[in-house]
Scaffold this active site. Structure first.
Site, PDB file in Angstrom:
ATOM      1  N   ASP A   1      -2.412 -11.306  -2.036  1.00  0.00           N
ATOM      2  CA  ASP A   1      -2.874 -10.763  -0.748  1.00  0.00           C
ATOM      3  C   ASP A   1      -4.357 -10.392  -0.920  1.00  0.00           C
ATOM      4  OD1 ASP A   1      -1.557  -9.167   1.881  1.00  0.00           O
ATOM      5  OD2 ASP A   1      -3.381  -8.235   1.081  1.00  0.00           O
TER       6      ASP A   1
ATOM      7  N   ASP B   1      -3.776 -13.154   4.502  1.00  0.00           N
ATOM      8  CA  ASP B   1      -5.029 -12.561   4.979  1.00  0.00           C
ATOM      9  C   ASP B   1      -6.224 -13.032   4.151  1.00  0.00           C
ATOM     10  OD1 ASP B   1      -4.227 -11.086   2.786  1.00  0.00           O
ATOM     11  OD2 ASP B   1      -4.223  -9.151   3.815  1.00  0.00           O
TER      12      ASP B   1
ATOM     13  N   HIS C   1      -5.868  -7.790  -0.146  1.00  0.00           N
ATOM     14  CA  HIS C   1      -6.093  -6.383  -0.465  1.00  0.00           C
ATOM     15  C   HIS C   1      -5.492  -6.013  -1.822  1.00  0.00           C
ATOM     16  CE1 HIS C   1      -6.224  -6.562   4.005  1.00  0.00           C
ATOM     17  NE2 HIS C   1      -7.183  -5.667   3.869  1.00  0.00           N
TER      18      HIS C   1
ATOM     19  N   HIS D   1       0.822  -1.230   0.000  1.00  0.00           N
ATOM     20  CA  HIS D   1       0.000   0.000   0.000  1.00  0.00           C
ATOM     21  C   HIS D   1       0.852   1.275   0.000  1.00  0.00           C
ATOM     22  CE1 HIS D   1      -3.425  -2.554   0.586  1.00  0.00           C
ATOM     23  NE2 HIS D   1      -3.051  -2.929   1.796  1.00  0.00           N
TER      24      HIS D   1
HETATM   25 ZN   LIG Z   1      -3.637  -7.556   2.835  1.00  0.00          ZN
END
Ligand SMILES: [Zn+2]
Length: 316
Positions: free
Chosen positions: A169, A249, A171, A132
């Site tokens: 991941d 995750d 996200h 991120h």
């Molecule tokens: Zn993540």
């Protein structure tokens, strides 16, 4: 057991910031858990782990602006990126030692991992995948884009190297996506839960192979998607390096990812990506990414033990 996969790890990875782990689901000692589990199971010996150097300011500047790096000296900025308000009251020196320094070692680990993957064929950094962090901002507990920094470093020696980021991941990897933007040397294959953070529409435009999924996607559906979509991308994009962000995750118990993958499913997922790169002779670098349950470390260790086993056998 002959080790064909280089493991990169440093005891400096562990984040110790006045009990920050009590306020954030981030498991700040996950890296050490993975390393200790691999040694306990006999899959690796202490001397099998290669220690990285701390990323330098020049390294960080490969992916970040100086203004952003300077802004990290303000504990308010640190707190906002960590999403932990209490951090705003910590002294800057303590934050640097307990948080930024481990993160710089993690970035150093991804730099070293990319080099070892290109030299030996496969490497795993037992940290990294801070996807991120953008050029001029951080987010979601990501301060430095280890991914972009390591790729930029690899480009110094091999400016034409094509890199496919396989981001599994839970996200969206909006940080490196916005850093690399339309750079044609980068391909981005991103499977992400569209219902959760960061929902970054501008960065989505830079995903070459986007696979937004919904909360609750289960093991069978997830694995079928990856099995169907990833091989043709490897064949058409023809990368010289795969950077695989193996976030755990996606695990069914993860409070942030909100997907429904079993632990076995994660092991199979990692094996699939690894095999698909290996059978094509593409150097493979794996980064751990997110994972916010105490099961993350043990699942990653199981998966790495499995990768060591499958790498011994010829591909089916
Ligand atoms: Zn993540």
């Amino acid at each position: 057991m002959a080790k064909s996969i280089a493991f990169v790890y440093s005891p400096e990875y562990t984040i110790e910031l006045g009990g920050i782990e009590r306020y954030h689901p981030f498991d700040t000692s996950k890296y050490q858990t993975v390393r200790d589990d691999l040694i306990a199971s006999g899959a690796a010996r202490a001397e099998d782990f290669v220690a990285p150097a701390e990323a330098t300011v020049d390294d960080l500047l490969l992916a970040h602006t100086r203004a952003y790096l300077n802004s990290l000296a303000d504990p308010l900025t640190t707190a906002r990126i960590a999403e932990v308000n209490e951090v705003a009251y910590f002294p800057a020196a303590m934050i640097d030692k307990g948080l930024y320094r481990p993160m710089r070692f993690a970035a150093g680990g991804t730099i070293l991992g990319a080099r070892l993957a290109l030299e030996r064929g496969a490497a795993v950094n037992l940290s990294g995948g801070f996807h991120h962090a953008k050029r001029d901002s951080g987010g979601g507990f990501c301060y430095y884009s280890d991914i972009a920094i390591a790729i930029e470093r690899a480009w110094r020696d091999r400016p034409d190297l094509k890199v496919l980021v396989v981001d599994l991941d839970a996200h969206q990897g909006n940080g490196y996506e916005s850093i690399f933007a339309d750079d044609r040397r980068i391909g981005v294959f991103d499977v992400y839960n569209r219902d959760i953070f960061p929902e970054d529409k501008p960065a989505e435009k830079f995903i070459d192979f986007p696979h937004p999924i919904r909360s609750g996607t289960d093991t069978a559906a997830y694995l079928a998607l990856v099995a169907r979509e990833l091989p043709p991308v490897l064949d058409s994009f023809r990368p010289g390096l795969v950077v695989y962000i193996a976030g755990t995750d996606v695990f069914e118990a993860d409070p942030l990812g909100k997907l429904a993958m079993s632990a076995d499913g994660i092991v199979r997922r990692d094996e699939f990506v690894f095999r698909e790169a290996r059978v094509r002779g593409v150097p493979f670098l794996m980064l751990l990414g997110g994972g916010y349950t105490t099961d993350s470390g043990p699942i990653i260790a199981r998966s790495l033990e499995n990768l060591l086993r499958v790498d011994m056998r010829p591909a089916p």
